[in-house]
Design a protein around this motif. Structure first.
Motif, PDB file in Angstrom:
ATOM      1  N   VAL A   1       0.841  -1.192   0.000  1.00 43.28           N
ATOM      2  CA  VAL A   1       0.000   0.000   0.000  1.00 43.28           C
ATOM      3  C   VAL A   1       0.878   1.245   0.000  1.00 43.28           C
ATOM      4  O   VAL A   1       1.816   1.342   0.795  1.00 43.28           O
ATOM      5  CB  VAL A   1      -0.912   0.023   1.251  1.00 43.28           C
ATOM      6  N   ASN A   2       0.581   2.190  -0.887  1.00 45.10           N
ATOM      7  CA  ASN A   2       1.187   3.514  -0.827  1.00 45.10           C
ATOM      8  C   ASN A   2       0.291   4.373   0.060  1.00 45.10           C
ATOM      9  O   ASN A   2      -0.809   4.767  -0.337  1.00 45.10           O
ATOM     10  CB  ASN A   2       1.304   4.123  -2.220  1.00 45.10           C
ATOM     11  N   LEU A   3       0.751   4.658   1.263  1.00 43.78           N
ATOM     12  CA  LEU A   3      -0.072   5.389   2.229  1.00 43.78           C
ATOM     13  C   LEU A   3      -0.574   6.713   1.672  1.00 43.78           C
ATOM     14  O   LEU A   3      -1.694   7.141   1.974  1.00 43.78           O
ATOM     15  CB  LEU A   3       0.722   5.652   3.512  1.00 43.78           C
ATOM     16  N   LEU A   4       0.235   7.363   0.833  1.00 46.10           N
ATOM     17  CA  LEU A   4      -0.103   8.712   0.384  1.00 46.10           C
ATOM     18  C   LEU A   4      -1.257   8.740  -0.610  1.00 46.10           C
ATOM     19  O   LEU A   4      -1.754   9.817  -0.945  1.00 46.10           O
ATOM     20  CB  LEU A   4       1.136   9.376  -0.216  1.00 46.10           C
ATOM     21  N   GLU A   5      -1.696   7.583  -1.069  1.00 45.67           N
ATOM     22  CA  GLU A   5      -2.852   7.526  -1.970  1.00 45.67           C
ATOM     23  C   GLU A   5      -4.176   7.520  -1.213  1.00 45.67           C
ATOM     24  O   GLU A   5      -5.242   7.584  -1.826  1.00 45.67           O
ATOM     25  CB  GLU A   5      -2.774   6.276  -2.854  1.00 45.67           C
ATOM     26  N   TRP A   6      -4.098   7.445   0.129  1.00 47.21           N
ATOM     27  CA  TRP A   6      -5.319   7.258   0.913  1.00 47.21           C
ATOM     28  C   TRP A   6      -5.511   8.400   1.900  1.00 47.21           C
ATOM     29  O   TRP A   6      -5.440   8.223   3.113  1.00 47.21           O
ATOM     30  CB  TRP A   6      -5.279   5.896   1.616  1.00 47.21           C
ATOM     31  N   ASN A   7      -5.741   9.585   1.357  1.00 49.05           N
ATOM     32  CA  ASN A   7      -6.067  10.736   2.204  1.00 49.05           C
ATOM     33  C   ASN A   7      -7.299  11.436   1.650  1.00 49.05           C
ATOM     34  O   ASN A   7      -7.960  10.917   0.758  1.00 49.05           O
ATOM     35  CB  ASN A   7      -4.863  11.692   2.353  1.00 49.05           C
TER      36      ASN A   7
ATOM     37  N   THR B   1      -5.910  16.176  11.892  1.00 48.56           N
ATOM     38  CA  THR B   1      -5.774  15.613  10.553  1.00 48.56           C
ATOM     39  C   THR B   1      -5.531  16.731   9.552  1.00 48.56           C
ATOM     40  O   THR B   1      -5.670  17.918   9.887  1.00 48.56           O
ATOM     41  CB  THR B   1      -7.010  14.783  10.154  1.00 48.56           C
ATOM     42  N   ALA B   2      -5.153  16.344   8.344  1.00 53.94           N
ATOM     43  CA  ALA B   2      -4.866  17.315   7.292  1.00 53.94           C
ATOM     44  C   ALA B   2      -5.359  16.745   5.971  1.00 53.94           C
ATOM     45  O   ALA B   2      -5.630  15.551   5.844  1.00 53.94           O
ATOM     46  CB  ALA B   2      -3.371  17.612   7.221  1.00 53.94           C
ATOM     47  N   SER B   3      -5.475  17.615   4.982  1.00 51.36           N
ATOM     48  CA  SER B   3      -5.960  17.186   3.673  1.00 51.36           C
ATOM     49  C   SER B   3      -5.307  18.006   2.577  1.00 51.36           C
ATOM     50  O   SER B   3      -5.114  19.218   2.729  1.00 51.36           O
ATOM     51  CB  SER B   3      -7.486  17.340   3.599  1.00 51.36           C
ATOM     52  N   VAL B   4      -4.992  17.328   1.477  1.00 49.12           N
ATOM     53  CA  VAL B   4      -4.580  18.064   0.286  1.00 49.12           C
ATOM     54  C   VAL B   4      -5.828  18.676  -0.343  1.00 49.12           C
ATOM     55  O   VAL B   4      -6.951  18.252  -0.082  1.00 49.12           O
ATOM     56  CB  VAL B   4      -3.880  17.137  -0.722  1.00 49.12           C
ATOM     57  N   ILE B   5      -5.627  19.686  -1.172  1.00 45.56           N
ATOM     58  CA  ILE B   5      -6.717  20.281  -1.937  1.00 45.56           C
ATOM     59  C   ILE B   5      -6.646  19.701  -3.342  1.00 45.56           C
ATOM     60  O   ILE B   5      -5.603  19.796  -4.003  1.00 45.56           O
ATOM     61  CB  ILE B   5      -6.591  21.822  -1.988  1.00 45.56           C
ATOM     62  N   GLU B   6      -7.713  19.087  -3.801  1.00 44.70           N
ATOM     63  CA  GLU B   6      -7.697  18.486  -5.126  1.00 44.70           C
ATOM     64  C   GLU B   6      -7.487  19.566  -6.182  1.00 44.70           C
ATOM     65  O   GLU B   6      -8.202  20.574  -6.204  1.00 44.70           O
ATOM     66  CB  GLU B   6      -9.007  17.737  -5.375  1.00 44.70           C
TER      67      GLU B   6
ATOM     68  N   GLU C   1      -4.341  27.367  -7.011  1.00 42.79           N
ATOM     69  CA  GLU C   1      -3.222  27.101  -7.911  1.00 42.79           C
ATOM     70  C   GLU C   1      -1.881  26.978  -7.203  1.00 42.79           C
ATOM     71  O   GLU C   1      -0.924  26.435  -7.765  1.00 42.79           O
ATOM     72  CB  GLU C   1      -3.149  28.204  -8.982  1.00 42.79           C
ATOM     73  N   ALA C   2      -1.753  27.451  -5.955  1.00 40.01           N
ATOM     74  CA  ALA C   2      -0.454  27.443  -5.263  1.00 40.01           C
ATOM     75  C   ALA C   2      -0.391  26.354  -4.186  1.00 40.01           C
ATOM     76  O   ALA C   2       0.161  26.552  -3.103  1.00 40.01           O
ATOM     77  CB  ALA C   2      -0.164  28.812  -4.660  1.00 40.01           C
ATOM     78  N   LEU C   3      -0.946  25.181  -4.479  1.00 41.77           N
ATOM     79  CA  LEU C   3      -0.812  23.980  -3.649  1.00 41.77           C
ATOM     80  C   LEU C   3      -1.204  24.189  -2.184  1.00 41.77           C
ATOM     81  O   LEU C   3      -0.412  23.945  -1.265  1.00 41.77           O
ATOM     82  CB  LEU C   3       0.630  23.451  -3.712  1.00 41.77           C
ATOM     83  N   PRO C   4      -2.419  24.621  -1.923  1.00 40.56           N
ATOM     84  CA  PRO C   4      -2.834  24.786  -0.524  1.00 40.56           C
ATOM     85  C   PRO C   4      -3.036  23.454   0.184  1.00 40.56           C
ATOM     86  O   PRO C   4      -3.268  22.420  -0.442  1.00 40.56           O
ATOM     87  CB  PRO C   4      -4.148  25.560  -0.639  1.00 40.56           C
ATOM     88  N   MET C   5      -2.959  23.505   1.520  1.00 40.45           N
ATOM     89  CA  MET C   5      -3.232  22.363   2.383  1.00 40.45           C
ATOM     90  C   MET C   5      -4.238  22.809   3.440  1.00 40.45           C
ATOM     91  O   MET C   5      -4.222  23.963   3.884  1.00 40.45           O
ATOM     92  CB  MET C   5      -1.956  21.884   3.076  1.00 40.45           C
TER      93      MET C   5
END
Length: 258
Positions: A72-78, A204-209, A189-193
């Motif tokens: 499992v690639n952990l980073l694929e599951w957020n 917890t944290a989340s990437v912005i699609e 556009e500037a990779l927010p989190m």
């Protein structure tokens, strides 16, 4: 006197063996236990973990939920996504630990692959305290929320590491007892989190699609949270006391970073 002796013999037979009838213990009550995996974002390109067994501990025994080898690639599951690590029909009652047997692990960082050292991962397994009660006839969903950013320790200088170690920071939560916060970032556009903060700690944290701007801060215990969003240009958004209720999602709507 003869009748009295016969009566005593009959009572003794009933007490000891039920007069020849077989005594059977009640069947243990059963339930379904499912274990899910999710992760927070981390500053790696991949974190690949190979699990060989997933177990839960009850009454001094390990109950196997999965013995299938899976990488499992952990980073694929957020962002609220989950992976089913294992499930089984189990005896109802109290469980105290989760055990993850890990055969191999690696980190991909700055285009290079590094072995990720997991102490006792293959021998005794990675053991996590997780006290929970599984009710008879129910399906109990337990989520393991990895925090790869805090769980992986770089040894040596950061620009030229000589190793990586896994010192797990993993939060176990009953799915039915958690809620979430979601929203959409307009200028993404500037990779927010996005972060959910309680008591000064990032829960917890989340990437912005990138395509939609959507984010979800998932598997949060009920309570009030500060939602913080920031991008690489220094623009940000902050909202305090965002309520989380078990089984529900709180929508922030569309936000603009300033």
């Amino acid at each position: 006197m003869r009748k009295y002796r016969l009566l005593l013999a009959g009572c003794w037979c009933g007490l000891m063996m039920g007069c020849g009838e077989e005594s059977t213990a009640p069947e243990p009550q059963q339930a379904t236990l499912r274990l899910w995996l999710t992760d927070k974002p981390a500053a790696f390109e991949a974190v690949n973990i190979t699990f060989t067994e997933v177990s839960a501990h009850r009454n001094n025994q390990w109950v196997v939920l999965s013995d299938q080898t899976q990488t499992v690639n952990l980073l694929e599951w957020n962002n609220g996504k989950t992976l089913l690590l294992g499930q089984a029909e189990v005896e109802a009652g109290a469980y105290t630990q989760i055990r993850l047997q890990i055969a191999a692990a690696e980190v991909v960082w700055q285009g290079q692959s590094f072995r990720l050292e997991v102490p006792s991962g293959a021998q005794s397994g990675l053991k996590l305290l997780a006290n929970f009660e599984v009710a008879a006839g129910s399906t109990y969903d337990l989520v393991l929320d990895f925090d790869a950013q805090r769980s992986i320790v770089i040894t040596g200088p950061r620009h030229q590491p000589n190793g990586f170690k896994l010192k797990p920071v993993i939060r176990a939560a009953a799915l039915a007892l958690t809620g979430s916060i979601s929203g959409t970032v307009a200028n993404r556009e500037a990779l927010p989190m996005a972060y959910a903060i309680a008591g000064g700690d990032t829960v917890t944290a989340s990437v912005i699609e990138s395509g939609t701007g959507f984010f979800r801060l998932a598997f949060l215990p009920p309570g009030g949270y500060t939602v913080s969003i920031a991008d690489t240009l220094g623009r940000s958004f902050l909202q305090e006391q965002v309520p989380v209720t078990a089984g529900k999602d709180f929508g922030l709507g569309t936000v603009t970073l300033q």
